[in-house]
Design an enzyme around this catalytic site. Structure first.
Site: not given
Length: 140
Positions: A91, A133
């Site tokens: 990320y 997730e």
């Protein structure tokens, strides 16, 4: 995320609608230049992945004050990310590449205020995705 951040993000929605694809194309160039190993994560991506991401970024900006409207899109994104083995450490790579692309494409319109707001908004959304997730990976 503050109300001020949300207001700034929402105000960028029209610009993102107009320049979103250029931003996401530049983002992928930035990402793969800085982290060539990230290409492996996109080996099964559709050729128009940058368009899908542009639409998602625009939808996020347009609905920043009503994230419930994005629930289906977030769930779909989580599913794709889990299939692609996206991990939390990816990320920051994408965040850096995205912010750089916004600056490149929008130029002077990408003020420090806009970039800081997008940094906060991206960090917030990344946290949501990482948490969802994690649940999906644990359920496997």
């Amino acid at each position: 995320m503050t109300q001020e951040t949300k207001a700034i993000i929402k105000s960028t929605a029209p610009v993102l609608k107009e320049h979103g694809e250029a931003i996401t194309q530049a983002m992928y160039v930035n990402l793969f230049t800085a982290h060539p190993e990230a290409k492996e994560l996109f080996k099964n991506a559709e050729p128009d992945q940058y368009k899908k991401l542009a639409n998602a970024v625009y939808a996020y900006a347009a609905n920043i004050d009503n994230l419930g409207a994005l629930a289906k899109g977030i769930e779909k994104m989580v599913s794709v990310h889990v299939k692609s083995n996206i991990q939390p450490h990816h990320y920051p790579w994408v965040g850096e590449a995205l912010l750089k692309a916004i600056k490149e494409v929008l130029g002077d319109a990408a003020t420090d205020e806009v970039i800081n707001a997008w940094s906060d908004a991206y960090t917030f959304l990344a946290g949501v995705l990482i948490a969802k997730e994690k649940e999906a990976y644990e359920a496997k």
